[in-house]
Enzyme design. Structure first.
Site, PDB file in Angstrom:
ATOM      1  CD  GLU B 242      -1.305  -0.209   3.677  1.00 21.44           C
ATOM      2  OE1 GLU B 242      -2.305   0.523   3.663  1.00 21.44           O
ATOM      3  OE2 GLU B 242      -1.077  -1.058   4.549  1.00 21.44           O
ATOM      4  CE  LYS B 244       7.385   5.792   5.144  1.00 22.18           C
ATOM      5  NZ  LYS B 244       6.611   6.605   6.033  1.00 22.18           N
ATOM      6  NE  ARG B 249       0.991   3.866  11.458  1.00 24.73           N
ATOM      7  CZ  ARG B 249       1.872   2.913  11.745  1.00 24.73           C
ATOM      8  NH1 ARG B 249       3.179   3.136  11.621  1.00 24.73           N
ATOM      9  NH2 ARG B 249       1.459   1.728  12.144  1.00 24.73           N
ATOM     10  NE  ARG B 264       6.917   7.270  14.674  1.00 26.45           N
ATOM     11  CZ  ARG B 264       7.783   6.811  13.811  1.00 26.45           C
ATOM     12  NH1 ARG B 264       7.620   7.046  12.524  1.00 26.45           N
ATOM     13  NH2 ARG B 264       8.823   6.118  14.198  1.00 26.45           N
ATOM     14  CD  GLU B 289       0.908   8.822   7.294  1.00 23.87           C
ATOM     15  OE1 GLU B 289       0.945   7.629   7.666  1.00 23.87           O
ATOM     16  OE2 GLU B 289       1.890   9.585   7.318  1.00 23.87           O
ATOM     17  CE  LYS B 416      11.236   3.426   7.493  1.00 22.69           C
ATOM     18  NZ  LYS B 416      10.992   4.238   8.666  1.00 22.69           N
TER      19      LYS B 416
END
Lengths: 342, 550
Positions: B242, B244, B249, B264, B289, B416
């Site tokens: 998916e 980023k 976050r 986060r 996000e 990532k």
């Protein structure tokens, strides 16, 4: 003191020239910034004691320090005087009194036509095992420094600072402690304080510090076991105390040391942000200059009707004196370091 | 040891006193290394008694707030004792109110008057009126040494600034109890100062504290940067991909009527986003996000920054920069903890939850579900990634289809895969000595690009600071170069001849009013040192300006 009507105005006989403070009837300069025919030197720090004067009057210790730093050719005529020994120069009575700053440091007392001016040079009021304590001499005009002339500067007891250093040495036995110290005065005082606190291990020295330590010992100051750090293995320096000039402690030179804890011994270490900025891990507030309380106490004790401030944070001290009804002015002498040496 | 030294040491022994806490802050401030900071905190927590250490912990994690103890209170108090002109000169010289006040306060602590306990200070301030606060502070200032006063001012005005994050303090606790920091995080938001139960549990003297789980932050799951060489060993079919997204976050917690947004790190940021909080009209814990919408698009990160760290958000801000959350994951639905389910199952639960509670309602303006990227092999995904909208997406995320939701940064589950960073050639302008093991090296570098000077020639303007991206050997080379080409010194900073070019990699360019160049690089790092390249061939500022998203 003789008849009041003959008393001159102080600025009629002691004034500022491009070379520095000039005593006209005696034709001498005090701590001149450039070469002059006749100089009186308060103490051996390079900004006060420069090479190239025709004749130098100072304590024997100050002359020895100048000889060690500049070689004996820095002047052709030396006149060592003991503290309290009176010299008459063309009607000006001149004598030196201890200033408590470093070994050999002196205040210059000048008496002329019933007036007494004391030029204190750099000074401090607390005890120092490496030099004679400051003597209060009441006077008409007191010429003072103001390196730490702000009320935020209050130096803590130096034994407590040394205690913090020794505590850290015990806490980090695998690391080396490198302490930034000025080569003349601070270095020997820190060593002497360590010895007084019972630290009897060898202390290691950066090459720039050894000759002045040798000189202090020759002049009768006990410093215990000292070694140059050069040639000592990294392993052997774990747990040791190493002294070095402040410029070397956070720089390339210190890479030879095992995981050093960087300390600096200076009055400026009182300001945390300033210490932090220099990369200091262990700031030690140990100063050879009077702090705010010592400066103001001295002004009160000498009971002068007029104060001249040579260098440092002048405005606050002038303000303080003025508020107490004392005439005060800043001489704004440039050339005396207001940051280092300290 | 001399008597004076023994005396100095004796004052340290009151472990619950303000003096001991002051020594901790002072030591933390001057310790460059993380390990030393951890050790100092552990020592303190082991030595200091309850409840003093609990308040110290609250101070370190930013959890104390005193209504009437503000900087203005301190300033007025000092001016009541000290000549205003002397105070002004001193403040001007020191540059920090807490430190100036601590140092200038007249008198020193009386040796036989013990320093106040930290807990006594907190108790007295709690519920004190404005007039009480000034009177109490004066009394404590008289009882403390300068470092104690400094620590007291830091404590009551907030913002210790001693280089310790809340996370590091919690790490010290975890190490103290021999547990994972995730366990501390899991409990953290259900606990309150002075954390007596927590310490009892960490020391094995009590049970694990039970907390009311509604509304608390659950430690978040993070990804590793992908090493592309690893792709060969990874089966594409085991992974889901998916985007980023380039926002922040967040964790959304909506349970039993409590509604909270956490960053986060577990800091609550609900106050800055009332538009999103209002829409948390369901019972779940979601991961996503936080972004700002512009029309149908995602706005650049700069727009989101307008909304961050604001205590008061006016209607104009809400309208100009509408926030929404793009959902990645679901941790709880109602009472059901979904975190141990495989990713594929959680994803199905997320989509179903969205369809039942959000889609088609007025909540839909504030939430959408981050789309999955279908792909069959790594080359295909590489191509998709290269074609991504550079303004809103930082690259792609790879998540193992069977991965549970694990706190922290577990190995081998999430990756990532960032877009290839942009690079420019910039000229080294200033270098600053680093800290810790880099303290003798010039290791923090400021770089500039060319622009037209007022006189028609050209000049360098700083565009960013980089302090990593090089090897130890390269650091030594850079250090030598800086020393050999210094033109000026300002304290720990050196200006150097504008001769050395480095290729900088960075994640984006933003407008900046703080920098003379009007722009700032995001995450700049040294990609390559171009010893070969003449400085005049370095990039111009216009090249970067063209990369600012509008």
């Amino acid at each position: 003191m003789t008849a009041i009507r003959t008393a001159p105005r102080p600025e009629d006989w002691v004034r500022l020239t491009p070379q520095g403070l000039y005593v006209e009837p005696a034709d001498i300069h005090i701590d001149p910034l450039r070469g002059v025919p006749r100089a009186v030197i308060t103490h051996g720090h390079a900004d006060h004691a420069r090479a190239g004067h025709g004749a130098v009057l100072a304590t024997a210790e100050t002359l020895a320090i100048m000889d060690a730093r500049y070689g004996t050719a820095h002047t052709s005529v030396r006149q060592p005087v003991a503290y309290g020994e009176v010299v008459d120069i063309n009607g000006v009575r001149l004598y030196l009194l201890p200033a408590g700053h470093i070994l050999g440091s002196a205040q210059v007392v000048l008496e002329w036509r019933g007036q007494r001016i004391v030029v204190s040079g750099d000074y401090k009021r607390r005890r120092d095992p490496t030099c004679s304590p400051f003597v209060v001499q009441p006077c008409d005009v007191f010429v003072t420094e103001a390196t730490f002339g702000l009320p935020v500067f209050r130096h803590p007891p130096d034994q407590a600072e040394i205690g913090r250093l020794l505590h850290s040495v015990r806490l980090f036995p695998e690391r080396c402690h490198v302490v930034g110290v000025y080569a003349l005065g601070k270095c020997q005082r820190v060593i002497a304080l360590l010895r007084e606190a019972g630290y009897d291990q060898a202390i290691y020295l950066h090459g720039a510090l050894t000759s002045l330590c040798d000189l202090y010992r020759r002049l009768g100051i006990a410093l215990g076991e000292l070694h140059p750090v050069a040639g000592i293995s990294k392993e052997a320096l774990r747990g040791a105390i190493v002294l070095a000039p402040p410029s070397a402690v956070a720089d390339r030179w210190s890479r030879r040391l095992p995981d050093p804890v960087v300390a600096v011994a200076s009055g400026w270490m009182r300001i945390k942000q300033r210490a932090k900025q220099q990369g200091v891990e262990l700031p030690l507030v140990i100063s050879d200059h009077a702090d705010w309380d010592e400066l103001t106490r001295t002004i009160d004790e000498v009971a002068a009707s007029e104060i001249w401030v040579t260098h440092g944070q002048e405005e606050a001290l002038v303000h303080y004196a003025s508020r107490r009804g004392i005439r005060a002015r800043a001489l704004a002498l440039v050339g005396y370091e207001d940051v280092d040496p300290e | 040891m001399s008597a004076a030294f023994e005396l100095a040491a004796a004052r340290e022994t009151e472990a619950g006193s303000m003096d001991r806490f002051a020594r901790l802050l002072d030591d933390l401030l001057f310790s460059p290394s993380r390990l030393t900071k951890l050790r100092l905190m552990k020592e303190y927590f082991a030595e200091a008694p309850d409840p003093d250490r609990g308040y110290a912990l609250a101070a370190l994690t930013g959890g104390l707030d005193f209504r009437f103890a503000k900087p203005a209170t301190i300033r007025q108090l000092v001016e009541s004792r000290i000549d205003a002109a002397l105070f002004a000169w001193s403040y001007d010289y020191v540059g920090d109110l807490a430190e100036t006040a601590a140092l200038i306060w007249p008198g020193t602590a009386v040796a036989n008057a013990p320093a106040p306990r930290l807990s006594a200070i907190v108790a007295a301030l709690d519920g004190a009126t404005r007039a009480d606060v000034a009177r109490l502070l004066a009394m404590w200032f008289d009882q403390l040494e300068p470092t104690g006063r400094w620590a007291l001012i830091k404590l009551i005005t907030g913002g210790l600034r001693v280089g310790v994050s809340a996370r590091l303090a919690k790490t010290a606790l975890a190490e103290m109890g021999g547990i994972d920091v995730a366990e501390v995080e899991e409990l953290w938001h259900g606990l309150t100062p002075p954390y007596t139960d927590l310490f009892a549990w960490l020391e094995g003297r009590g049970p694990k504290p039970t907390v009311d789980h509604a509304g608390i932050f659950r430690p978040i799951m993070l990804a590793h940067a992908l090493d592309e060489a690893e792709l060969a060993t990874m089966a594409p079919g085991d992974f889901r991909a998916e985007w980023k997204w380039d926002g922040i976050r967040v964790q959304l917690v909506a349970r039993h009527g409590r509604r909270r947004i956490y960053s986060r790190t577990g800091d609550e940021i609900s106050g800055s986003f009332p538009d999103v909080v209002q829409a948390l009209d369901f019972d779940a814990v979601l991961d996503g996000e936080l972004l700002v919408r512009r029309g149908d698009d995602v706005a650049p990160f700069n727009d989101l920054q307008q909304r961050l760290n604001r205590k008061l958000v006016n209607d104009k801000m809400l309208e100009a920069y509408p926030a929404f959350v793009r959902l990645y994951d679901i941790l709880f639905e109602g009472e059901e903890d979904l975190r141990m389910l495989p990713f594929d199952e959680r994803r199905a639960r997320l989509e179903s939850f969205y369809a039942r509670h959000i889609a088609g309602t007025n909540l839909a303006a504030r939430f959408d579900v981050s789309p999955m990227i279908p792909f069959s092999d790594w080359d295909m995904l590489r191509e998709i990634r290269a074609g991504a909208d550079v303004r809103a997406s930082e690259g792609v995320m790879l998540k193992r289809a069977d991965s549970p939701y694990v706190a922290g940064r577990p190995k081998g589950l999430w990756f990532k895969w960032k877009r290839v960073a942009a690079t420019i050639d910039a000229v080294l302008m200033y270098a600053q000595r680093g800290h810790g093991k880099r303290s003798s090296f010039y290791s923090d570098f400021t770089f500039g690009c060319w622009r037209e000077a007022p006189d028609g020639g050209r000049e360098l303007v700083p565009v960013g600071k980089a302090y990593f991206g090089f090897t130890d050997a390269e650091l030594a080379q850079l250090d030598r170069w800086v020393r050999a080409h210094t033109t000026e010194r300002f304290g720990p900073v050196r200006a150097v001849e504008p001769r050395l070019v480095c290729e900088l990699a960075f994640d984006g360019v933003q407008r900046s009013t703080r920098h003379k160049s009007g722009l700032a690089l995001r995450f700049p790092r040294i990609h390559r040192i171009r010893w070969d390249k003449p400085a005049k061939e370095a990039d111009r500022i216009e090249t970067l300006a063209a990369m600012i998203p509008d």
